[in-house]
Design a protein around this motif. Structure first.
Motif, short mmCIF file in Angstrom:
data_model
loop_
_atom_site.label_atom_id
_atom_site.label_comp_id
_atom_site.label_asym_id
_atom_site.label_seq_id
_atom_site.Cartn_x
_atom_site.Cartn_y
_atom_site.Cartn_z
N MET A 1 0.84 -1.18 0.00
CA MET A 1 0.00 0.00 0.00
C MET A 1 0.89 1.24 0.00
SD MET A 1 -3.13 0.03 -0.15
CE MET A 1 -4.70 0.28 0.47
N ARG A 2 0.57 2.18 -0.86
CA ARG A 2 1.30 3.43 -0.92
C ARG A 2 0.35 4.57 -0.60
NH1 ARG A 2 2.65 6.08 -6.18
NH2 ARG A 2 2.96 8.12 -5.32
N ILE A 3 0.67 5.36 0.39
CA ILE A 3 -0.17 6.49 0.79
C ILE A 3 0.52 7.78 0.37
CG2 ILE A 3 -1.20 7.74 2.72
CD1 ILE A 3 -1.48 5.06 4.14
N SER A 4 -0.26 8.67 -0.26
CA SER A 4 0.30 9.94 -0.72
C SER A 4 -0.69 11.08 -0.45
CB SER A 4 0.64 9.88 -2.21
OG SER A 4 -0.51 9.60 -2.97
N THR A 5 -0.17 12.28 -0.52
CA THR A 5 -0.97 13.48 -0.28
C THR A 5 -1.62 13.93 -1.58
OG1 THR A 5 0.51 14.14 1.50
CG2 THR A 5 -0.87 15.86 0.55
N LEU A 6 -2.89 14.34 -1.49
CA LEU A 6 -3.60 14.91 -2.64
C LEU A 6 -3.31 16.41 -2.72
CD1 LEU A 6 -7.12 13.24 -2.21
CD2 LEU A 6 -5.34 12.59 -3.84
N SER A 7 -3.20 16.92 -3.91
CA SER A 7 -3.05 18.37 -4.09
C SER A 7 -4.39 19.04 -3.79
CB SER A 7 -2.64 18.69 -5.53
OG SER A 7 -3.70 18.40 -6.42
N GLU A 8 -4.38 20.34 -3.65
CA GLU A 8 -5.63 21.07 -3.39
C GLU A 8 -6.62 20.85 -4.53
OE1 GLU A 8 -7.23 25.64 -2.88
OE2 GLU A 8 -5.23 25.15 -2.13
N SER A 9 -6.14 20.89 -5.77
CA SER A 9 -7.05 20.68 -6.90
C SER A 9 -7.60 19.25 -6.92
CB SER A 9 -6.37 21.03 -8.22
OG SER A 9 -5.26 20.21 -8.45
N GLU A 10 -6.80 18.26 -6.55
CA GLU A 10 -7.30 16.88 -6.46
C GLU A 10 -8.35 16.74 -5.36
OE1 GLU A 10 -3.58 14.08 -7.86
OE2 GLU A 10 -3.37 15.18 -5.96
N CYS A 11 -8.14 17.45 -4.25
CA CYS A 11 -9.12 17.44 -3.16
C CYS A 11 -10.45 18.02 -3.64
CB CYS A 11 -8.62 18.25 -1.97
SG CYS A 11 -7.26 17.49 -1.06
N LYS A 12 -10.38 19.09 -4.40
CA LYS A 12 -11.60 19.74 -4.90
C LYS A 12 -12.35 18.84 -5.88
CE LYS A 12 -10.13 24.47 -4.10
NZ LYS A 12 -9.82 25.78 -4.71
N VAL A 13 -11.62 18.05 -6.66
CA VAL A 13 -12.27 17.10 -7.57
C VAL A 13 -13.03 16.05 -6.76
CG1 VAL A 13 -11.84 15.25 -9.24
CG2 VAL A 13 -10.69 17.46 -9.49
N VAL A 14 -12.43 15.54 -5.69
CA VAL A 14 -13.12 14.56 -4.83
C VAL A 14 -14.38 15.19 -4.25
CG1 VAL A 14 -12.97 13.18 -2.71
CG2 VAL A 14 -11.03 13.23 -4.31
N LEU A 15 -14.27 16.40 -3.71
CA LEU A 15 -15.45 17.08 -3.14
C LEU A 15 -16.55 17.26 -4.19
CD1 LEU A 15 -13.87 19.90 -0.96
CD2 LEU A 15 -15.03 17.84 -0.16
N ALA A 16 -16.16 17.66 -5.39
CA ALA A 16 -17.14 17.91 -6.45
C ALA A 16 -17.81 16.64 -6.95
CB ALA A 16 -16.48 18.64 -7.61
N ASN A 17 -17.14 15.51 -6.83
CA ASN A 17 -17.67 14.25 -7.35
C ASN A 17 -18.53 13.47 -6.37
OD1 ASN A 17 -16.58 14.57 -9.90
ND2 ASN A 17 -14.68 13.54 -9.37
N HIS A 18 -18.69 13.98 -5.17
CA HIS A 18 -19.47 13.27 -4.15
C HIS A 18 -20.58 14.14 -3.62
CE1 HIS A 18 -17.01 9.68 -4.05
NE2 HIS A 18 -16.00 10.50 -4.33
N ARG A 19 -21.53 13.53 -2.93
CA ARG A 19 -22.69 14.25 -2.39
C ARG A 19 -22.92 14.00 -0.90
NH1 ARG A 19 -21.66 16.74 -5.89
NH2 ARG A 19 -22.51 16.81 -7.95
#
Length: 149
Positions: A1-19
């Protein structure tokens, strides 16, 4: 398992894709976490609720935290945490009313957007029913992680 940090823009994509997210608030050093439906637009989180414990607590202490998680294939996942500020969008005249209508229109684009908070809000309420509370969370800080095989 590899854990990494999401960029701010990647975080915003996750927020936008969920409800659905978990919203955390506190009152007198006591935490409270509850699932909510939300919409992420204009770099703001919009949501709604009937009056109750979370609304009372956020009125008392507007500092909140929101967590969205995304389960992916296998053991992979993404998780985003938002530290923010609760702001109620009151009905009435002026800027707050316009923002309330904007929140309603954004939320209304999704099926069953009023769940799990309540029954579908109506434009006219029975006299014995408290009006729904529309609010937004102003994003102050955002962070995320992901795990991949």
């Amino acid at each position: 398992m590899r854990i990494s940090t999401l960029s701010e823009s990647e975080c915003k994509v996750v927020l936008a894709n969920h409800r659905v997210a978990h919203l955390a608030c506190t009152n007198n050093w006591r935490p409270y976490v509850v699932a909510i439906h939300y919409v992420f637009a204009d770099d703001v989180i919009y949501a709604f609720s009937l009056p109750g414990k979370k609304i009372e607590w956020m009125r008392y202490n507007p500092l909140v935290c929101l967590m969205v998680e995304e389960k992916q294939q296998g053991r992979a996942w993404k998780s985003v945490v938002v530290d923010g500020l609760y702001e109620e969008l009151r009905d009435g005249i002026g800027r707050k009313h316009d923002e309330r209508e904007h929140a309603w229109s954004l939320l209304g684009q999704n099926a069953n957007w009023w769940e799990p908070g309540a029954l579908k809000p109506e434009t006219t309420l029975p006299s014995d029913q408290l009006p729904p509370v529309f609010f937004r969370i102003l994003v102050k800080e955002i962070s995320g992680r992901q795990a991949r095989e």
